[in-house]
Design a protein around this motif. Structure first.
Motif, PDB file in Angstrom:
ATOM      1  N   LEU A 140       3.672   4.982  -6.164  1.00  0.00           N
ATOM      2  CA  LEU A 140       3.496   4.682  -7.592  1.00  0.00           C
ATOM      3  C   LEU A 140       2.372   5.525  -8.185  1.00  0.00           C
ATOM      4  O   LEU A 140       2.497   6.047  -9.300  1.00  0.00           O
ATOM      5  CB  LEU A 140       3.192   3.193  -7.776  1.00  0.00           C
ATOM      6  CG  LEU A 140       4.356   2.221  -7.582  1.00  0.00           C
ATOM      7  CD1 LEU A 140       3.843   0.778  -7.534  1.00  0.00           C
ATOM      8  CD2 LEU A 140       5.384   2.365  -8.699  1.00  0.00           C
ATOM      9  N   LEU A 141       1.250   5.655  -7.454  1.00  0.00           N
ATOM     10  CA  LEU A 141       0.134   6.466  -7.934  1.00  0.00           C
ATOM     11  C   LEU A 141       0.557   7.917  -8.104  1.00  0.00           C
ATOM     12  O   LEU A 141       0.185   8.572  -9.085  1.00  0.00           O
ATOM     13  CB  LEU A 141      -1.041   6.372  -6.947  1.00  0.00           C
ATOM     14  CG  LEU A 141      -1.774   5.025  -6.881  1.00  0.00           C
ATOM     15  CD1 LEU A 141      -2.720   4.995  -5.682  1.00  0.00           C
ATOM     16  CD2 LEU A 141      -2.548   4.757  -8.158  1.00  0.00           C
ATOM     17  N   ASN A 142       1.346   8.426  -7.169  1.00  0.00           N
ATOM     18  CA  ASN A 142       1.806   9.811  -7.262  1.00  0.00           C
ATOM     19  C   ASN A 142       2.778  10.011  -8.419  1.00  0.00           C
ATOM     20  O   ASN A 142       2.804  11.073  -9.050  1.00  0.00           O
ATOM     21  CB  ASN A 142       2.483  10.226  -5.959  1.00  0.00           C
ATOM     22  CG  ASN A 142       1.494  10.358  -4.808  1.00  0.00           C
ATOM     23  OD1 ASN A 142       0.280  10.366  -5.013  1.00  0.00           O
ATOM     24  ND2 ASN A 142       2.005  10.439  -3.596  1.00  0.00           N
ATOM     25  N   ARG A 143       3.582   8.986  -8.706  1.00  0.00           N
ATOM     26  CA  ARG A 143       4.616   9.111  -9.736  1.00  0.00           C
ATOM     27  C   ARG A 143       4.068   8.844 -11.138  1.00  0.00           C
ATOM     28  O   ARG A 143       4.329   9.614 -12.081  1.00  0.00           O
ATOM     29  CB  ARG A 143       5.748   8.126  -9.431  1.00  0.00           C
ATOM     30  CG  ARG A 143       6.847   8.052 -10.509  1.00  0.00           C
ATOM     31  CD  ARG A 143       7.779   9.252 -10.469  1.00  0.00           C
ATOM     32  NE  ARG A 143       8.526   9.278  -9.219  1.00  0.00           N
ATOM     33  CZ  ARG A 143       9.658   8.586  -9.018  1.00  0.00           C
ATOM     34  NH1 ARG A 143      10.176   7.859  -9.981  1.00  0.00           N
ATOM     35  NH2 ARG A 143      10.274   8.664  -7.847  1.00  0.00           N
ATOM     36  N   TYR A 144       3.297   7.773 -11.312  1.00  0.00           N
ATOM     37  CA  TYR A 144       2.905   7.327 -12.651  1.00  0.00           C
ATOM     38  C   TYR A 144       1.436   7.551 -12.982  1.00  0.00           C
ATOM     39  O   TYR A 144       1.022   7.296 -14.116  1.00  0.00           O
ATOM     40  CB  TYR A 144       3.247   5.844 -12.823  1.00  0.00           C
ATOM     41  CG  TYR A 144       4.726   5.570 -12.696  1.00  0.00           C
ATOM     42  CD1 TYR A 144       5.617   5.986 -13.679  1.00  0.00           C
ATOM     43  CD2 TYR A 144       5.242   4.924 -11.582  1.00  0.00           C
ATOM     44  CE1 TYR A 144       6.977   5.753 -13.563  1.00  0.00           C
ATOM     45  CE2 TYR A 144       6.592   4.676 -11.446  1.00  0.00           C
ATOM     46  CZ  TYR A 144       7.462   5.090 -12.444  1.00  0.00           C
ATOM     47  OH  TYR A 144       8.813   4.856 -12.314  1.00  0.00           O
ATOM     48  N   GLY A 145       0.647   7.991 -12.028  1.00  0.00           N
ATOM     49  CA  GLY A 145      -0.748   8.305 -12.321  1.00  0.00           C
ATOM     50  C   GLY A 145      -1.702   7.188 -11.949  1.00  0.00           C
ATOM     51  O   GLY A 145      -1.344   6.004 -11.934  1.00  0.00           O
TER      52      GLY A 145
ATOM     53  N   ALA B  99       0.805  -1.224   0.000  1.00  0.00           N
ATOM     54  CA  ALA B  99       0.000   0.000   0.000  1.00  0.00           C
ATOM     55  C   ALA B  99       0.838   1.275   0.000  1.00  0.00           C
ATOM     56  O   ALA B  99       0.584   2.178  -0.817  1.00  0.00           O
ATOM     57  CB  ALA B  99      -0.972  -0.018   1.184  1.00  0.00           C
ATOM     58  N   PRO B 100       1.822   1.447   0.897  1.00  0.00           N
ATOM     59  CA  PRO B 100       2.591   2.698   0.862  1.00  0.00           C
ATOM     60  C   PRO B 100       3.391   2.867  -0.416  1.00  0.00           C
ATOM     61  O   PRO B 100       3.571   3.988  -0.913  1.00  0.00           O
ATOM     62  CB  PRO B 100       3.501   2.585   2.088  1.00  0.00           C
ATOM     63  CG  PRO B 100       3.569   1.128   2.413  1.00  0.00           C
ATOM     64  CD  PRO B 100       2.235   0.577   2.017  1.00  0.00           C
ATOM     65  N   PHE B 101       3.883   1.760  -0.981  1.00  0.00           N
ATOM     66  CA  PHE B 101       4.610   1.831  -2.246  1.00  0.00           C
ATOM     67  C   PHE B 101       3.639   2.104  -3.395  1.00  0.00           C
ATOM     68  O   PHE B 101       3.978   2.788  -4.362  1.00  0.00           O
ATOM     69  CB  PHE B 101       5.389   0.533  -2.472  1.00  0.00           C
ATOM     70  CG  PHE B 101       6.364   0.227  -1.374  1.00  0.00           C
ATOM     71  CD1 PHE B 101       7.616   0.817  -1.340  1.00  0.00           C
ATOM     72  CD2 PHE B 101       6.016  -0.625  -0.334  1.00  0.00           C
ATOM     73  CE1 PHE B 101       8.512   0.556  -0.314  1.00  0.00           C
ATOM     74  CE2 PHE B 101       6.901  -0.891   0.697  1.00  0.00           C
ATOM     75  CZ  PHE B 101       8.151  -0.296   0.713  1.00  0.00           C
ATOM     76  N   ALA B 102       2.413   1.569  -3.251  1.00  0.00           N
ATOM     77  CA  ALA B 102       1.384   1.848  -4.250  1.00  0.00           C
ATOM     78  C   ALA B 102       1.042   3.325  -4.269  1.00  0.00           C
ATOM     79  O   ALA B 102       0.846   3.919  -5.342  1.00  0.00           O
ATOM     80  CB  ALA B 102       0.131   1.017  -3.951  1.00  0.00           C
ATOM     81  N   ALA B 103       0.983   3.953  -3.084  1.00  0.00           N
ATOM     82  CA  ALA B 103       0.708   5.389  -3.027  1.00  0.00           C
ATOM     83  C   ALA B 103       1.798   6.173  -3.753  1.00  0.00           C
ATOM     84  O   ALA B 103       1.514   7.118  -4.495  1.00  0.00           O
ATOM     85  CB  ALA B 103       0.608   5.833  -1.566  1.00  0.00           C
TER      86      ALA B 103
ATOM     87  N   SER C  14      13.606   7.555  -5.452  1.00  0.00           N
ATOM     88  CA  SER C  14      13.062   6.239  -5.767  1.00  0.00           C
ATOM     89  C   SER C  14      11.728   6.033  -5.071  1.00  0.00           C
ATOM     90  O   SER C  14      11.428   6.681  -4.059  1.00  0.00           O
ATOM     91  CB  SER C  14      14.053   5.151  -5.326  1.00  0.00           C
ATOM     92  OG  SER C  14      14.136   5.120  -3.903  1.00  0.00           O
ATOM     93  N   ILE C  15      10.915   5.126  -5.621  1.00  0.00           N
ATOM     94  CA  ILE C  15       9.620   4.795  -5.018  1.00  0.00           C
ATOM     95  C   ILE C  15       9.827   4.298  -3.593  1.00  0.00           C
ATOM     96  O   ILE C  15       9.114   4.693  -2.663  1.00  0.00           O
ATOM     97  CB  ILE C  15       8.892   3.739  -5.859  1.00  0.00           C
ATOM     98  CG1 ILE C  15       8.576   4.286  -7.265  1.00  0.00           C
ATOM     99  CG2 ILE C  15       7.628   3.273  -5.162  1.00  0.00           C
ATOM    100  CD1 ILE C  15       7.655   5.474  -7.274  1.00  0.00           C
ATOM    101  N   THR C  16      10.824   3.443  -3.422  1.00  0.00           N
ATOM    102  CA  THR C  16      11.109   2.910  -2.092  1.00  0.00           C
ATOM    103  C   THR C  16      11.530   4.016  -1.136  1.00  0.00           C
ATOM    104  O   THR C  16      11.106   4.060   0.023  1.00  0.00           O
ATOM    105  CB  THR C  16      12.219   1.844  -2.169  1.00  0.00           C
ATOM    106  OG1 THR C  16      11.812   0.795  -3.048  1.00  0.00           O
ATOM    107  CG2 THR C  16      12.509   1.262  -0.792  1.00  0.00           C
ATOM    108  N   GLY C  17      12.367   4.944  -1.616  1.00  0.00           N
ATOM    109  CA  GLY C  17      12.822   6.044  -0.782  1.00  0.00           C
ATOM    110  C   GLY C  17      11.687   6.948  -0.336  1.00  0.00           C
ATOM    111  O   GLY C  17      11.640   7.377   0.827  1.00  0.00           O
ATOM    112  N   VAL C  18      10.744   7.238  -1.256  1.00  0.00           N
ATOM    113  CA  VAL C  18       9.591   8.078  -0.912  1.00  0.00           C
ATOM    114  C   VAL C  18       8.736   7.400   0.144  1.00  0.00           C
ATOM    115  O   VAL C  18       8.317   8.010   1.132  1.00  0.00           O
ATOM    116  CB  VAL C  18       8.761   8.383  -2.172  1.00  0.00           C
ATOM    117  CG1 VAL C  18       7.448   9.068  -1.790  1.00  0.00           C
ATOM    118  CG2 VAL C  18       9.556   9.262  -3.133  1.00  0.00           C
TER     119      VAL C  18
END
Length: 431
Positions: free
Chosen positions: A78-83, A72-76, A225-229
């Motif tokens: 991803l949603l912020n980065r790629y739409g 879920a947090p990585f999905a958030a 990075s997605i992980t870093g965010v």
């Protein structure tokens, strides 16, 4: 584009395009709920065909629940980065591919890999984080109601899918029922492709209820990075006691809903001589009550102190779980349980999302809620395995239900430690 034309057409009727986003997300979550809830129908058929134990099947479902939450947090991010649209379509493709591949599985490790790991990652790429993102990004008012409507799709998914899947499984086998789920996911993907957009500015609008005239700030672009965010958000949020209270209560929420009742209620009813289709209908009845209960919870969370709402939700849920073993699994006893439990099955979500947005701000709300939702799914995974272990070792699911009920009462008390929420949001101009 279809979305721009639809936004202009709706605008002439004073209807905000955000409600289209709510409708598309409702459909997506509804079908995903059928995907997530389907294994509860398939446990007994898989045992009969392959000889797998309840604990073995539950271990795969437990992994799925945990990955569903940890994504879920990585999905958030991803949603912020790629739409929203790109991530949602990718997630649906992953889930459909795993379901199609599982039609030919014969070994328990294949169940764990496909239904546990792959589907856990695929469904976790959107989960409740998608709804929370749309509520905080597309709506400046009525956020609680919006989250309630989108969360209620889980109940509607059970209402629509579980009795149907149980009937298809009983008549034609679990593979045909699973194929039906794949077709439904493809229909959902088409709706996402045509109508889902990232932000209100993509269709020339401001968020619903935002009557300002100043240009909206440009969303910050993350080059990390997605992980870093995701991990950076956890580092910052973990300094707040509010985060840990919401994390702990949502852990209990997952343990007392998805991991316990959604997975194990049907096989437990079979232990008491209740046929599978009738047991699935019981879950559907809960879905009816939860549909109205969750929408009402969203309406209430826009108007009343969210802490006290959560106090009552967790307390009543705990009492209903403790009551269930004493219901004798009679028609009237189960009806009472279905009503009280169903009314607040997912009613905890709107107040939790609102409290998260209030404490951490709308731009970071989906990232922080992603970690809180990870707690929800860790609880679900723990309960999914723990209840299966209880059934295998003690030949009874009842200890798991007693423990879940006690945890709910505990959650109802600690949520009061949160500080008071701000005043209610202003009323919107458009309907």
């Amino acid at each position: 584009m279809i979305s721009n034309w639809l936004a202009a057409t709706l605008g002439r009727r004073n209807i905000h395009y955000g409600w289209v986003m709510v409708g598309v997300t409702f459909l997506t979550a509804l079908i995903s709920a059928g995907t997530v809830g389907a294994p509860g129908v398939f446990i007994v058929p898989l045992q009969q065909e392959f000889g797998w134990s309840t604990a073995e099947i539950s271990s795969a479902l437990s992994i799925r629940f945990i990955l569903f939450g940890l994504m879920a947090p990585f999905a958030a991010a991803l949603l912020n980065r790629y739409g929203l649209r790109n991530v949602t379509l990718t997630a649906q493709l992953i889930v459909v591919s795993a379901l199609v591949a599982s039609l030919g599985m014969t070994q328990v490790w294949q169940l764990v890999a496909l239904w546990g790991v792959v589907i856990g990652i695929g469904t976790g790429m959107t989960a409740l984080v998608l709804g929370a993102t749309i509520a905080t990004r597309w709506f400046a008012a009525r956020r609680g109601l919006v989250v309630g409507i989108m969360t209620a799709s889980v109940a509607t998914g059970q209402l629509v899918f579980l009795p149907l899947l149980a009937s298809l499984t009983e008549r034609y086998g679990w593979r045909l029922a699973l194929g039906f789920v794949c077709i439904a996911l493809c229909v959902s993907a088409l709706a996402v492709l045509l109508a889902m957009r990232d932000r209100p500015s993509d269709v020339g609008l401001r968020p619903f209820g935002d009557e300002g005239t100043a240009p909206l700030p440009v969303p910050p672009v993350s080059h990390g990075s997605i992980t870093g965010v995701a991990l950076g958000t956890l580092r910052d949020a973990s300094k707040s006691s509010a985060f840990w209270i919401l994390f702990a209560t949502f852990f209990v929420c997952g343990a007392s809903t998805n991991g316990l009742v959604q997975v194990h209620l049907i096989p437990m009813c079979l232990d008491f001589g209740i046929p599978q289709v009738q047991a699935a209908s019981l879950l559907a009845a809960m879905g009816i009550f939860d549909f109205f209960g969750t929408i009402m919870s969203g309406w209430l969370s826009d108007r009343y102190d969210n802490r006290y709402l959560l106090f009552w939700y967790y307390g009543l849920r705990g009492l209903s779980l403790i009551f269930l073993p004493f219901s004798d699994f009679s028609f009237y006893g189960l009806s009472i349980f279905a009503m009280f439990y169903g009314l607040d099955w997912i009613a905890t979500v709107p107040p939790t999302v609102r409290l998260t947005a209030q404490k951490f701000g709308p731009e970071r709300a989906n990232l922080v809620f992603g970690w809180i939702f990870a707690g929800h799914q860790l609880g679900a995974g723990t309960a999914a395995f723990g209840a299966g272990f209880s059934r295998t070792v003690y030949q009874s699911y009842l200890p798991a239900f007693f423990i879940a009920g006690a945890l709910c009462v505990f959650a109802s008390l600690i949520v009061l430690a949160l500080s008071r929420q701000p005043k209610a949001e202003p009323k919107p101009a458009m309907a």
